[in-house]
Enzyme design. Structure first.
Site, PDB file in Angstrom:
ATOM      1  CG  ASP A 103      -0.017  -5.024   1.689  1.00  0.00           C
ATOM      2  OD1 ASP A 103      -0.820  -4.172   2.134  1.00  0.00           O
ATOM      3  OD2 ASP A 103       1.207  -4.952   1.887  1.00  0.00           O
TER       4      ASP A 103
ATOM      5  CD  GLN B  25      -2.864  -0.952   2.457  1.00  0.00           C
ATOM      6  OE1 GLN B  25      -2.817  -1.808   3.311  1.00  0.00           O
ATOM      7  NE2 GLN B  25      -3.674   0.094   2.561  1.00  0.00           N
ATOM      8  CG  HIS B  26       0.294   3.551   2.447  1.00  0.00           C
ATOM      9  ND1 HIS B  26      -0.980   4.068   2.548  1.00  0.00           N
ATOM     10  CD2 HIS B  26       0.442   2.702   3.491  1.00  0.00           C
ATOM     11  CE1 HIS B  26      -1.566   3.568   3.615  1.00  0.00           C
ATOM     12  NE2 HIS B  26      -0.740   2.741   4.208  1.00  0.00           N
TER      13      HIS B  26
END
Length: 481
Positions: free
Chosen positions: A239, A81-82
């Site tokens: 994820d 992520q991110h």
């Protein structure tokens, strides 16, 4: 390869350090082929990766799957992520991606929180208070420190978006991963124009948010993967949302994931908004919510301590009064981006094994401290804690979680839950099923249950006391050079 009972689907887990691919029988959940390939992360002040490596690793992982991948009818990508992926007009990376565990944007996180109405505004608007992990802070850092790169950016993607776009040729994302950017409004489930304008990001640069169950596209002609043209591509997701699908989670079932980062989360039907910033109010990949707390320092930090001590990671010894806060990469929960590791209570008779146990205790303490905030008030406090991730099968991790949580612990036998969740999502777009129901049909959460033991309140209180007393040290900027 024995004959499959149903169509084959591919689930991908593009994580921080490697990409894994599973070919799964959609009827039974049987894994018929697997592949894995590594990629690298920079060291030093930042944490960056070249997105080309993710694609190359995906190609290699699928090559290892052989003919089974070519027979697949659908594919889905779960990804870390991110991360901020910036692309130019040709779709090529402008610079390496800034990853979730790159904490250089901590000053931007503080500034954005203050400039736009404070923590309460952000929690109510996006579900989360910006932390250095979030994509919006990384964009603000890039605009400030590398304005030429920001100006050259013609598309902004998350890691899973990048791979999905390479498959389909279309810029798409999903609500689960979009909810970790800081510029997606959880109340309206749309990009937030006010936040985007504040950070100078044109919404036209962002991917379309695909609805749960919707097909994101099909595999295009121009690619070098062993998929047939027209293979369906599911939305994909982050994820943690993929792992939640992989477990077939129902609301209120608590999960602790022990990986490079550590997370605790549960599915909720209530939209979360925690102004303290401890809980990130993420969306899940189905239409519910995934309140989650994340620590930066988990298995990697404890393994580093074991290496420094010259010990095997299982060589823990009991009876310690020493406290080790393993904040080797700064920390997100608690929010201490400038912190470094801290050791307190060392004595002549302290053993190396006791020091290692203290590292486990420090890592698990951070996660358990957030678990009560993640769970809804009506969640069953005696329900088993599902323990997943790379550390879940380690005896030292299991025993530490049992001792400090006071809960029974269940360790699912299924491996690669992120990739399995992506495969369940791929199966869902083929059959129209809820992907969590697909995973439950596959019985992915089955595994031994470890009986609860009395909670070690003394150790929990000692760590909390050191954490409180050491606050000025932990908040002081550390010279990383």
């Amino acid at each position: 390869m024995s004959a499959a009972e149903g169509p084959l689907v591919v689930g991908v887990d593009s994580s921080t350090q490697s990409t894994k691919a599973l070919v799964v029988d959609a009827a039974t959940g049987r894994v018929v082929a697997t592949g894995q390939a590594p990629h690298t992360v920079s060291s030093g002040a930042g944490r960056e990766s070249d997105p080309h490596q993710w694609w190359d690793a995906l190609c290699e992982a699928l090559r290892q799957c052989g003919e089974a991948a070519h027979e697949a009818a659908a594919v889905s990508v779960g990804g870390q992520q991110h991360g901020l992926v910036t692309l130019d007009e040709r779709g090529e990376p402008v610079r390496p991606a800034l990853l979730w565990n790159d904490v250089r944007s901590a000053p931007q996180a503080r500034r954005l929180t203050e400039e736009l109405g404070g923590a309460k505004f952000w929690a109510e608007r996006t579900g989360s208070v910006p932390a250095a992990s979030f994509t919006v802070t990384k964009w603000a850092w890039l605009a400030e420190h590398e304005p030429e790169a920001a100006r050259a950016t013609k598309a902004v993607r998350l890691p899973h978006d990048y791979l999905t776009e390479r498959l389909t040729g279309q810029g798409t994302t999903d609500r689960g991963d979009a909810s970790g950017t800081g510029w997606w409004a959880s109340g309206t489930e749309a990009y937030d124009d006010e936040i985007l304008a504040h950070v100078g990001l044109d919404p036209a640069l962002l991917p379309r948010v695909v609805r749960p169950g919707e097909v994101a596209g099909t595999v295009r002609d121009s690619h070098d993967l062993p998929f047939s043209k027209g293979t369906l591509v599911a939305p994909g997701t982050g994820d943690n949302a993929a792992a939640a699908l992989g477990l077939g989670l129902r609301p209120g079932m608590p999960v602790m994931s022990l990986g490079t980062s550590g997370t605790v989360y549960a599915v909720s039907q209530r939209r979360p908004a925690d102004p303290s910033g401890t809980v990130a109010g993420f969306a899940d990949a189905r239409g519910d919510w995934l309140p989650l707390a994340c620590t930066l320092n988990c298995t990697l930090a404890v393994d580093r301590v074991a290496t420094l001590l010259g010990l095997d990671r299982e060589a823990v010894e009991p009876g310690t009064a020493v406290t080790l806060l393993p904040f080797l990469d700064g920390e997100r929960t608690p929010n201490l981006p400038n912190a470094s590791g801290l050791l307190h209570g060392l004595r002549h008779d302290t053993t190396a094994g006791q020091l290692l146990q203290a590292a486990y205790d420090g890592a698990v303490h951070s996660l358990l401290g957030a678990l009560d905030l993640v769970l809804d008030q009506d969640a069953d406090p005696s329900a088993p804690l599902l323990l997943i991730g790379g550390g879940a099968r380690g005896r030292a991790w299991q025993q530490t979680v049992l001792r400090l949580s006071g809960r029974p612990v269940q360790v699912p036998e299924a491996k690669e839950l992120v990739a399995l969740g992506a495969a369940a999502q791929a199966a869902g777009v083929l059959t129209g099923e809820d992907p969590a129901a697909v995973a439950r049909r596959w019985n992915t959460s089955a595994g031994p249950v470890l009986d609860s033991v009395e909670r070690d309140e003394e150790t929990l209180a000692r760590i909390a006391g050191v954490l409180s007393d050491a606050a000025p040290l932990l908040e002081r900027p550390t010279d990383t050079h």
